[in-house]
Design an enzyme around this catalytic site. Structure first.
Site, PDB file in Angstrom:
ATOM      1  N   GLU A   1       1.091  -1.533   0.020  1.00 55.30           N
ATOM      2  CA  GLU A   1      -0.066   0.080   0.214  1.00 55.30           C
ATOM      3  C   GLU A   1       0.443   1.544   0.009  1.00 55.30           C
ATOM      4  O   GLU A   1       2.085   0.828   0.850  1.00 55.30           O
ATOM      5  CB  GLU A   1      -0.904  -0.300   1.454  1.00 55.30           C
ATOM      6  CG  GLU A   1      -1.734   0.906   1.307  1.00 55.30           C
ATOM      7  CD  GLU A   1      -2.852   0.857   0.763  1.00 55.30           C
ATOM      8  OE1 GLU A   1      -2.464   1.500  -0.970  1.00 55.30           O
ATOM      9  OE2 GLU A   1      -3.963   1.846   0.622  1.00 55.30           O
ATOM     10  N   ASP A  48      -3.561   5.377   6.154  1.00 62.41           N
ATOM     11  CA  ASP A  48      -4.101   6.737   6.792  1.00 62.41           C
ATOM     12  C   ASP A  48      -5.380   6.712   8.068  1.00 62.41           C
ATOM     13  O   ASP A  48      -5.061   5.870   9.577  1.00 62.41           O
ATOM     14  CB  ASP A  48      -4.681   8.136   5.982  1.00 62.41           C
ATOM     15  CG  ASP A  48      -6.006   9.428   6.196  1.00 62.41           C
ATOM     16  OD1 ASP A  48      -4.925   9.880   7.268  1.00 62.41           O
ATOM     17  OD2 ASP A  48      -6.266   9.413   5.763  1.00 62.41           O
ATOM     18  N   ARG A  66       0.843  11.903  -8.810  1.00 60.24           N
ATOM     19  CA  ARG A  66       1.591  10.654  -8.833  1.00 60.24           C
ATOM     20  C   ARG A  66       2.445  10.345  -9.257  1.00 60.24           C
ATOM     21  O   ARG A  66       3.769   9.442  -9.064  1.00 60.24           O
ATOM     22  CB  ARG A  66       0.611   9.503  -9.655  1.00 60.24           C
ATOM     23  CG  ARG A  66      -0.909  10.000  -8.553  1.00 60.24           C
ATOM     24  CD  ARG A  66      -1.001   7.816  -9.120  1.00 60.24           C
ATOM     25  NE  ARG A  66      -2.741   8.458  -9.389  1.00 60.24           N
ATOM     26  CZ  ARG A  66      -4.000   7.973  -8.071  1.00 60.24           C
ATOM     27  NH1 ARG A  66      -2.483   7.314  -6.847  1.00 60.24           N
ATOM     28  NH2 ARG A  66      -4.938   7.976  -7.684  1.00 60.24           N
TER      29      ARG A  66
HETATM   30  P1  IMP Z   1      -7.837   4.769   4.444  1.00 64.34           P
HETATM   31  O1  IMP Z   1      -8.297   4.167   4.526  1.00 64.34           O
HETATM   32  O2  IMP Z   1      -7.689   6.644   5.206  1.00 64.34           O
HETATM   33  O3  IMP Z   1      -6.348   4.466   5.517  1.00 64.34           O
HETATM   34  O4  IMP Z   1      -7.175   5.631   3.285  1.00 64.34           O
HETATM   35  C1  IMP Z   1      -6.339   5.071   2.758  1.00 64.34           C
HETATM   36  C2  IMP Z   1      -6.379   5.666   1.218  1.00 64.34           C
HETATM   37  O5  IMP Z   1      -6.275   7.297   1.285  1.00 64.34           O
HETATM   38  C3  IMP Z   1      -4.740   5.980   0.356  1.00 64.34           C
HETATM   39  O6  IMP Z   1      -4.664   4.718   0.133  1.00 64.34           O
HETATM   40  C4  IMP Z   1      -4.293   6.503  -0.129  1.00 64.34           C
HETATM   41  O7  IMP Z   1      -4.967   6.679  -1.498  1.00 64.34           O
HETATM   42  C5  IMP Z   1      -5.922   7.820   0.427  1.00 64.34           C
HETATM   43  N1  IMP Z   1      -5.083   8.680   1.032  1.00 64.34           N
HETATM   44  C6  IMP Z   1      -5.136   9.085   2.104  1.00 64.34           C
HETATM   45  N2  IMP Z   1      -4.274   9.452   2.808  1.00 64.34           N
HETATM   46  C7  IMP Z   1      -3.778  10.532   1.869  1.00 64.34           C
HETATM   47  C8  IMP Z   1      -2.253  11.440   1.176  1.00 64.34           C
HETATM   48  O8  IMP Z   1      -2.479  12.448   2.369  1.00 64.34           O
HETATM   49  N3  IMP Z   1      -3.178  11.750  -0.232  1.00 64.34           N
HETATM   50  C9  IMP Z   1      -3.005  11.417  -0.809  1.00 64.34           C
HETATM   51  N4  IMP Z   1      -3.897   9.598  -0.656  1.00 64.34           N
HETATM   52  C10 IMP Z   1      -3.720   9.591   0.358  1.00 64.34           C
HETATM   53 MG    MG Z   2      -4.313   3.975  -2.192  1.00 68.55          MG
END
Ligand code: IMP
Ligand code: MG
Length: 175
Positions: free
Chosen positions: A100, A104, A166
């Site tokens: 991954e 976050d 990206r």
């Molecule tokens: P989560 O479900 O909140 O853990 O978010 C995970 C997904 O959100 C990651 O795989 C990223 O694709 C996107 N994401 C989370 N934080 C960021 C960031 O700071 N920049 C860009 N994409 C993010």
């Molecule tokens: Mg992602």
């Protein structure tokens, strides 16, 4: 500095630091999985660059596959995870390494882990280039972490803002 859709981003993790850490992670995974043939599952879209570099530092006979989920819209998590591309690969009794870009809130990873577990692999571990400990709300284990970073939006090295950024070689942080 980089500007995308009116937002400014400043350099945060250099290309050199990224590649150094990615190579260390590859060596660690190679040592830990010695004698096995794991399946690496990259999470699209964000993990494409990390997986590409990481896999070059894994000296094992590995298979590489992908899954695609979505939770983020623009700069924040929607709180709901959707599967956009399921896993085609049969992973029963295999050693799975999920790759991954960033964990976050952990919501996406919790969802991915559930989907993977249903397929009865022998083992599952997660490698994430980035982790935001202050944002993490799910109880998940990320065994291999590239960098722990503050809860601020980042782009580059696979990560995007609204689809852009990206292709940047370095990781940038929202100013
Ligand atoms: P989560 O479900 O909140 O853990 O978010 C995970 C997904 O959100 C990651 O795989 C990223 O694709 C996107 N994401 C989370 N934080 C960021 C960031 O700071 N920049 C860009 N994409 C993010
Ligand atoms: Mg992602």
């Amino acid at each position: 500095m980089v500007q995308i859709k009116g937002k400014q981003f400043i350099p945060f993790i250099s290309e050199k630091e990224l590649l150094q850490r990615v190579s260390e992670l590859g060596q660690q995974i190679t040592a830990d999985y010695k004698g096995t043939s794991p399946v690496m599952i990259g999470i699209l879209n964000g993990a494409f660059m990390f997986l590409s570099d990481l896999s070059k530092h894994i000296d094992l006979s590995v298979e590489i596959s992908f899954m695609k989920v979505s939770s983020y819209v623009s700069m924040s998590s929607t709180g709901k995870v959707r599967s956009l591309l399921g896993l085609e690969k049969d992973i029963m009794d295999r050693d799975v390494i999920i790759v991954e870009d960033i964990v976050d809130t952990g919501l996406s990873m919790a969802y991915i882990l559930e989907r993977i577990k249903e397929k009865k692999p022998h083992s599952i571990q997660v490698v994430s280039l980035l982790l935001k400990p202050d944002a993490l709300s799910e109880n998940i284990t990320v065994k291999y972490i590239g960098f722990k970073i503050p809860d601020k939006f980042v782009i580059g090295y696979g990560l995007d803002y609204d689809g852009y950024g990206r292709n940047l070689k370095e990781v940038y942080q929202l100013k």
